[in-house]
Design an enzyme around this catalytic site. Structure first.
Site, PDB file in Angstrom:
ATOM      1  N   CYS B  87      42.220  10.950 -12.788  1.00 62.38           N
ATOM      2  CA  CYS B  87      42.177  10.148 -11.576  1.00 62.38           C
ATOM      3  C   CYS B  87      40.767   9.589 -11.385  1.00 62.38           C
ATOM      4  O   CYS B  87      39.775  10.176 -11.834  1.00 62.38           O
ATOM      5  CB  CYS B  87      42.574  11.002 -10.367  1.00 62.38           C
ATOM      6  SG  CYS B  87      42.734  10.065  -8.835  1.00 62.38           S
ATOM      7  N   ASP B  89      39.244   9.571  -8.721  1.00 67.15           N
ATOM      8  CA  ASP B  89      38.602  10.421  -7.704  1.00 67.15           C
ATOM      9  C   ASP B  89      37.235  10.899  -8.192  1.00 67.15           C
ATOM     10  O   ASP B  89      37.084  11.385  -9.306  1.00 67.15           O
ATOM     11  CB  ASP B  89      39.536  11.603  -7.420  1.00 67.15           C
ATOM     12  CG  ASP B  89      39.110  12.408  -6.208  1.00 67.15           C
ATOM     13  OD1 ASP B  89      37.968  12.917  -6.197  1.00 67.15           O
ATOM     14  OD2 ASP B  89      39.917  12.550  -5.296  1.00 67.15           O
ATOM     15  N   ARG B  91      35.650  13.407  -7.692  1.00 66.07           N
ATOM     16  CA  ARG B  91      35.451  14.854  -7.861  1.00 66.07           C
ATOM     17  C   ARG B  91      36.013  15.400  -9.164  1.00 66.07           C
ATOM     18  O   ARG B  91      35.886  16.577  -9.465  1.00 66.07           O
ATOM     19  CB  ARG B  91      36.120  15.601  -6.680  1.00 66.07           C
ATOM     20  CG  ARG B  91      35.579  15.171  -5.340  1.00 66.07           C
ATOM     21  CD  ARG B  91      36.429  15.616  -4.177  1.00 66.07           C
ATOM     22  NE  ARG B  91      37.629  14.812  -4.014  1.00 66.07           N
ATOM     23  CZ  ARG B  91      38.418  14.856  -2.955  1.00 66.07           C
ATOM     24  NH1 ARG B  91      38.132  15.684  -1.951  1.00 66.07           N
ATOM     25  NH2 ARG B  91      39.504  14.098  -2.880  1.00 66.07           N
ATOM     26  N   HIS B 147      45.344  16.362 -10.036  1.00 68.91           N
ATOM     27  CA  HIS B 147      44.404  17.206  -9.299  1.00 68.91           C
ATOM     28  C   HIS B 147      44.816  17.394  -7.852  1.00 68.91           C
ATOM     29  O   HIS B 147      45.661  16.668  -7.317  1.00 68.91           O
ATOM     30  CB  HIS B 147      42.987  16.626  -9.382  1.00 68.91           C
ATOM     31  CG  HIS B 147      42.810  15.379  -8.560  1.00 68.91           C
ATOM     32  ND1 HIS B 147      42.279  15.383  -7.287  1.00 68.91           N
ATOM     33  CD2 HIS B 147      43.106  14.082  -8.810  1.00 68.91           C
ATOM     34  CE1 HIS B 147      42.267  14.159  -6.801  1.00 68.91           C
ATOM     35  NE2 HIS B 147      42.755  13.335  -7.708  1.00 68.91           N
ATOM     36  N   CYS B 150      44.998  14.781  -3.972  1.00 68.09           N
ATOM     37  CA  CYS B 150      44.960  13.441  -4.530  1.00 68.09           C
ATOM     38  C   CYS B 150      45.422  12.422  -3.493  1.00 68.09           C
ATOM     39  O   CYS B 150      46.565  12.457  -3.039  1.00 68.09           O
ATOM     40  CB  CYS B 150      45.826  13.339  -5.774  1.00 68.09           C
ATOM     41  SG  CYS B 150      45.751  11.711  -6.549  1.00 68.09           S
TER      42      CYS B 150
END
Lengths: 285, 258
Positions: B87, B89, B91, B147, B150
């Protein structure tokens, strides 16, 4: 001032394996139980799609090694980075507030976290072939979704488009025939960078192919930046100063990084030669 | 750098102040505040650049210059063993979580780490990456990593069942690739809380992507020949766990009935 968590150091392989082996002897029993759980989960079932670990044929021993390796890597990350920064990760678990949207190539050599040192939570990252940004009017939805989310929801302050040397995608773009096999995915995608190829051919066709590719790699970044300004929500934020657009070029042959910022006022002022945007604050590291 | 819009604004202010001179002090105060704000804006821009610069300098001195042999090999070409979908993202960068070194993993990152089904018009971006990795780089493993927390999956789960498609919502149009996962969770896990449903959907959506990978003929061919393994994974950064599972797809030797 942001408190940066300590960087995950990536040590020489041999030394670390020895250290890790020694480290295992000292791991408290609670952690060993967790590690055992990971083993079970790794070979465990998930709705309808897995087989028991025992059923692996001998031909798949290599992939087992590879995935054992992955498990060790994750446990190392957990021990060396996650556990030492629990506070930070707890905060991240609640929400992310990255200041950057980074658009980089999927090439295995140019991960922005590695090259530019982004830590968890700092950069919302899109990676695709040749770090291309398609136009607002006619692009595949995956990039638009990421641009919408990062700019409107996460409200990043900077967009950085990073290109790099020896890019296979740009090479494919430069070497493809105009009337080629349109069944190839690669072709259907890199054609997003068509304008960069045309402008490269217009000014650099006398150069060696490798230098043409390098020229195209850089020009393509600027064309992507220009296309970013075609997204209404991006243009609005750049205009009112809450969002900056930057280009970056990572040359891993010489290990240099060139960076520049889009000069929005200058771009509106008059058409610049080549890519249609004006840039400022160019520097090479 | 003065621009036309700025000039016009200043002129407008001057005209007003020449008519209403008592507003002069008010204007002066407001201009001081504005000047300060603009200074901060400029310096936060510079902070961003400084951040990247220090990151790159660290990489150059600690990694690149200390691993000359590796990087000079990489400059000639790459031969990663992994194609990773993760992703976007901030993190969940796979280089952090799984410690991938330069040259090890060809990485595609998009919202909710989705692999759409084979479609050369609508999904040429992902298709190009899969084609390049499998056919040209000949990777041996594909891993799709979902993850926790999300945002893309949350968006998928909150799409109204009978809503008319909204052309302008790009996020929705993209995450709809995972619709089979959402439908399955809504049917089979109605009793779970919204958060638990999202958590299950994060994993089920990975399975949808694994299935979609098989719609690419070159992926199917490599899997059948046993030169390519396909795995799904889920990284939970709330608990600090990582789950890994395999997509098993093979033909067994024919059994003759005679």
């Amino acid at each position: 001032m942001i408190l940066l968590p300590p960087r995950l150091s990536i040590p020489n392989n041999c030394d670390k394996v020895k250290d890790f082996e020694k480290a295992q002897l000292r791991i408290p029993s609670s952690f060993r139980r967790k590690a055992a759980n990971l083993q079970t989960m790794a070979s465990g079932k998930t709705p309808g799609l897995t087989q028991e670990a025992n059923d692996f044929t001998s031909g798949e021993n290599n992939t087992d090694d590879v995935f054992d390796d992955m498990k060790q890597r994750f446990l190392a990350f957990k021990k060396l980075n996650y556990m030492d920064n629990l506070e930070h990760f707890k905060k991240l678990a609640d929400a992310q507030a990255p200041k950057f949207l980074v658009i980089a190539c999927a090439d295995s050599r140019v991960c922005p976290s590695a090259v530019l040192g982004f830590q968890p939570g700092e950069a919302f990252t899109v990676r695709n072939i040749a770090n291309l940004v398609p136009s607002y009017e006619s692009g595949p939805t995956e990039t638009k979704a990421a641009l919408q989310f990062s700019v409107n929801t996460l409200e990043v302050e900077n967009i950085l488009v990073v290109g790099h040397s020896r890019c296979g995608g740009i090479q494919a773009l430069m070497s493809m025939e105009d009337e080629g096999d349109s069944r190839s995915f690669i072709r259907n995608w890199v054609i997003v960078g068509k304008k960069a190829k045309e402008s490269t051919k217009a000014v650099a066709s006398n150069l060696h192919f490798d230098h043409q590719c390098q020229h195209c790699e850089k020009t393509s970044i600027n064309h992507s930046l220009e296309r970013l300004l075609g997204y209404p929500w991006i243009e609005e934020k750049v205009r009112n100063g809450s969002l900056s657009l930057h280009g970056g070029y990572y040359d891993f042959v010489n290990c240099t990084f060139e960076k520049w910022t889009v000069d929005y006022e200058g771009s509106r002022g008059g058409k610049k030669e080549g890519s249609g945007i004006a840039v400022k604050n160019r520097s090479v590291w | 750098m003065a621009t036309e819009s700025y000039e016009a604004a200043i002129k407008g202010l001057n005209d007003l102040l020449s008519k209403k001179t008592d507003l002069g002090n008010v204007a002066a105060e407001k201009i001081k505040v504005l000047t300060q704000e603009l200074k901060e804006l400029d310096s936060s821009n510079n902070d961003a650049v400084e951040r990247i610069k220090s990151g790159f300098t660290h990489f150059k001195t600690e990694k690149y210059l200390k691993n000359d042999a590796l990087f000079s090999d990489l400059a000639k070409g790459q031969s990663p063993k992994f194609l990773v979908f993760a992703c976007s993202d901030s993190r969940v960068c796979p280089s952090h979580i799984l410690n991938f070194q330069p040259g090890e993993a060809f990485v595609v990152r998009n919202i909710a780490n989705m692999v759409p089904p084979f479609d050369q018009k609508r999904h040429s971006g992902v298709g190009a990456a899969v084609e390049y990795a499998v056919v040209h780089l000949k990777v041996e493993n594909i891993v799709v990593i979902g993850h926790s927390c999300c945002g893309g999956i949350k968006g998928l789960m909150s799409i109204e069942d009978d809503a008319a498609p909204t052309q302008s919502d790009f996020i929705e149009n993209w995450v709809k690739i995972g619709a089979p996962a959402r439908n399955k969770i809504k049917e089979e896990n109605q009793d779970l809380s919204y958060d638990d449903q999202c958590n299950m959907c994060e994993k089920e959506a990975v399975n949808v992507s694994l299935g979609n990978l098989l719609s690419y003929p070159f992926v199917r061919a490599a899997v059948v020949k046993n030169t390519l393994a396909i795995r799904g994974a889920h990284y939970n950064f709330v608990k600090g766990t990582f789950d890994l599972w395999e997509l098993d797809f093979k033909t067994t030797p024919a059994y003759a009935f005679s």
